[in-house]
Scaffold this motif. Structure first.
Motif, mmCIF file in Angstrom:
data_model
loop_
_atom_site.group_PDB
_atom_site.id
_atom_site.type_symbol
_atom_site.label_atom_id
_atom_site.label_comp_id
_atom_site.label_asym_id
_atom_site.label_seq_id
_atom_site.Cartn_x
_atom_site.Cartn_y
_atom_site.Cartn_z
ATOM 1 N N MET A 1 0.841 -1.170 0.000
ATOM 2 C CA MET A 1 0.000 0.000 0.000
ATOM 3 C C MET A 1 0.888 1.237 0.000
ATOM 4 S SD MET A 1 -2.752 -1.094 2.886
ATOM 5 C CE MET A 1 -4.261 -0.444 2.250
ATOM 6 N N ARG A 2 0.417 2.243 -0.677
ATOM 7 C CA ARG A 2 1.187 3.484 -0.739
ATOM 8 C C ARG A 2 0.520 4.554 0.110
ATOM 9 N NH1 ARG A 2 3.169 3.646 -7.013
ATOM 10 N NH2 ARG A 2 4.426 1.765 -6.804
ATOM 11 N N PHE A 3 1.380 5.319 0.784
ATOM 12 C CA PHE A 3 0.900 6.394 1.637
ATOM 13 C C PHE A 3 1.691 7.653 1.373
ATOM 14 C CE2 PHE A 3 -0.351 2.549 3.770
ATOM 15 C CZ PHE A 3 -1.610 2.844 4.270
ATOM 16 N N MET A 4 0.986 8.778 1.388
ATOM 17 C CA MET A 4 1.608 10.092 1.272
ATOM 18 C C MET A 4 1.696 10.653 2.688
ATOM 19 S SD MET A 4 2.732 12.336 -1.019
ATOM 20 C CE MET A 4 1.931 11.956 -2.539
ATOM 21 N N VAL A 5 2.895 11.018 3.080
ATOM 22 C CA VAL A 5 3.126 11.591 4.403
ATOM 23 C C VAL A 5 3.434 13.071 4.208
ATOM 24 C CG1 VAL A 5 4.510 11.489 6.504
ATOM 25 C CG2 VAL A 5 4.089 9.391 5.190
ATOM 26 N N LEU A 22 14.468 5.986 3.304
ATOM 27 C CA LEU A 22 15.227 5.549 2.132
ATOM 28 C C LEU A 22 16.062 4.315 2.464
ATOM 29 C CD1 LEU A 22 16.047 6.124 -0.791
ATOM 30 C CD2 LEU A 22 17.854 7.592 0.091
ATOM 31 N N ARG A 23 16.744 4.332 3.604
ATOM 32 C CA ARG A 23 17.553 3.176 4.024
ATOM 33 C C ARG A 23 16.693 1.940 4.254
ATOM 34 N NH1 ARG A 23 19.948 7.045 7.307
ATOM 35 N NH2 ARG A 23 18.927 6.179 9.121
ATOM 36 N N ALA A 24 15.454 2.143 4.704
ATOM 37 C CA ALA A 24 14.551 1.015 4.954
ATOM 38 C C ALA A 24 13.967 0.457 3.652
ATOM 39 C CB ALA A 24 13.418 1.453 5.873
ATOM 40 N N GLY A 25 14.163 1.169 2.545
ATOM 41 C CA GLY A 25 13.684 0.697 1.264
ATOM 42 C C GLY A 25 12.208 0.933 1.014
ATOM 43 N N VAL A 26 11.575 1.851 1.751
ATOM 44 C CA VAL A 26 10.146 2.102 1.574
ATOM 45 C C VAL A 26 9.860 3.449 0.921
ATOM 46 C CG1 VAL A 26 9.501 0.608 3.501
ATOM 47 C CG2 VAL A 26 9.838 3.043 3.903
ATOM 48 N N LEU A 27 10.861 4.298 0.774
ATOM 49 C CA LEU A 27 10.665 5.637 0.212
ATOM 50 C C LEU A 27 10.632 5.571 -1.313
ATOM 51 C CD1 LEU A 27 10.455 8.678 0.900
ATOM 52 C CD2 LEU A 27 12.922 8.791 0.561
ATOM 53 N N ARG A 49 3.302 -2.250 4.046
ATOM 54 C CA ARG A 49 2.254 -3.278 4.082
ATOM 55 C C ARG A 49 0.869 -2.713 4.393
ATOM 56 N NH1 ARG A 49 6.069 -5.613 7.267
ATOM 57 N NH2 ARG A 49 4.760 -5.212 9.069
ATOM 58 N N ASP A 50 0.795 -1.831 5.410
ATOM 59 C CA ASP A 50 -0.497 -1.306 5.845
ATOM 60 C C ASP A 50 -0.316 0.025 6.569
ATOM 61 O OD1 ASP A 50 0.540 -2.026 8.365
ATOM 62 O OD2 ASP A 50 -0.547 -3.915 8.380
ATOM 63 N N ARG A 51 -1.418 0.621 6.980
ATOM 64 C CA ARG A 51 -1.387 1.929 7.638
ATOM 65 C C ARG A 51 -0.595 1.882 8.950
ATOM 66 N NH1 ARG A 51 -3.608 6.651 7.126
ATOM 67 N NH2 ARG A 51 -3.994 7.972 8.925
ATOM 68 N N GLU A 52 -0.726 0.793 9.679
ATOM 69 C CA GLU A 52 -0.015 0.676 10.950
ATOM 70 C C GLU A 52 1.498 0.748 10.745
ATOM 71 O OE1 GLU A 52 -2.580 -1.477 10.100
ATOM 72 O OE2 GLU A 52 -4.005 -0.356 11.344
ATOM 73 N N GLU A 53 1.985 0.097 9.695
ATOM 74 C CA GLU A 53 3.420 0.165 9.410
ATOM 75 C C GLU A 53 3.820 1.580 9.011
ATOM 76 O OE1 GLU A 53 6.986 -1.641 6.614
ATOM 77 O OE2 GLU A 53 4.967 -2.469 6.379
ATOM 78 N N VAL A 68 2.146 16.250 11.132
ATOM 79 C CA VAL A 68 2.284 15.147 10.179
ATOM 80 C C VAL A 68 0.894 14.620 9.832
ATOM 81 C CG1 VAL A 68 3.227 12.837 9.803
ATOM 82 C CG2 VAL A 68 4.523 14.511 11.130
ATOM 83 N N GLU A 69 0.676 14.397 8.553
ATOM 84 C CA GLU A 69 -0.587 13.822 8.079
ATOM 85 C C GLU A 69 -0.246 12.662 7.151
ATOM 86 O OE1 GLU A 69 -4.449 15.183 5.413
ATOM 87 O OE2 GLU A 69 -3.085 16.696 6.195
ATOM 88 N N ILE A 70 -0.881 11.509 7.378
ATOM 89 C CA ILE A 70 -0.627 10.314 6.574
ATOM 90 C C ILE A 70 -1.924 9.952 5.859
ATOM 91 C CG2 ILE A 70 0.047 7.887 6.598
ATOM 92 C CD1 ILE A 70 1.571 8.481 9.202
ATOM 93 N N ARG A 71 -1.852 9.863 4.526
ATOM 94 C CA ARG A 71 -3.023 9.506 3.731
ATOM 95 C C ARG A 71 -2.681 8.389 2.758
ATOM 96 N NH1 ARG A 71 -6.655 14.627 2.119
ATOM 97 N NH2 ARG A 71 -6.777 15.539 4.192
ATOM 98 N N GLN A 72 -3.605 7.465 2.604
ATOM 99 C CA GLN A 72 -3.406 6.373 1.654
ATOM 100 C C GLN A 72 -3.597 6.900 0.241
ATOM 101 O OE1 GLN A 72 -5.752 2.903 2.381
ATOM 102 N NE2 GLN A 72 -4.881 1.783 0.660
ATOM 103 N N VAL A 73 -2.750 6.420 -0.669
ATOM 104 C CA VAL A 73 -2.800 6.811 -2.070
ATOM 105 C C VAL A 73 -3.436 5.666 -2.857
ATOM 106 C CG1 VAL A 73 -1.410 7.407 -4.097
ATOM 107 C CG2 VAL A 73 -0.743 8.230 -1.823
ATOM 108 N N ALA A 74 -4.404 6.004 -3.693
ATOM 109 C CA ALA A 74 -5.039 4.992 -4.539
ATOM 110 C C ALA A 74 -4.094 4.651 -5.678
ATOM 111 C CB ALA A 74 -6.356 5.521 -5.098
ATOM 112 N N VAL A 75 -3.833 3.377 -5.879
ATOM 113 C CA VAL A 75 -2.988 2.926 -6.969
ATOM 114 C C VAL A 75 -3.905 2.454 -8.084
ATOM 115 C CG1 VAL A 75 -1.199 1.302 -7.661
ATOM 116 C CG2 VAL A 75 -1.179 2.254 -5.362
ATOM 117 N N VAL A 76 -3.794 3.084 -9.238
ATOM 118 C CA VAL A 76 -4.688 2.777 -10.347
ATOM 119 C C VAL A 76 -3.987 1.902 -11.362
ATOM 120 C CG1 VAL A 76 -6.102 3.766 -12.192
ATOM 121 C CG2 VAL A 76 -5.814 4.984 -10.045
#
Length: 76
Positions: A1-5, A22-27, A49-53, A68-76
């Motif tokens: 899942m993708r999230f915009m922070v 970036l070091r964690a490989g999620v950016l 993986r999910d919002r909790e992560e 800080v605001e975290i929002r899920q991004v829709a992947v089309v």
């Protein structure tokens, strides 16, 4: 899942510690937005993986005096 922070901070995001993502490989992407009344604003696009992560990874970054605001991004 993708999230915009979204981060509003009195200092630049590079100083805030996005390199940990970036070091964690999620950016996937990062950038600064136009500075506003609240200071410097920017974003990180992360793939986890999910919002909790997403919340847990952002919590590990020292972000004093930031909004800080975290929002899920829709992947089309």
């Amino acid at each position: 899942m993708r999230f915009m922070v979204f981060v509003r901070s009195p200092r630049s995001l590079a100083v805030c510690g996005g390199d940990a993502l970036l070091r964690a490989g999620v950016l996937l992407d990062a950038g600064d937005l136009v500075a506003g009344v609240c200071g410097v604003s920017g974003y990180w696009l992360i793939d986890v993986r999910d919002r909790e992560e997403a919340v847990e990874r952002v919590r590990r970054i020292p972000l004093p005096a930031c909004v800080v605001e975290i929002r899920q991004v829709a992947v089309v």
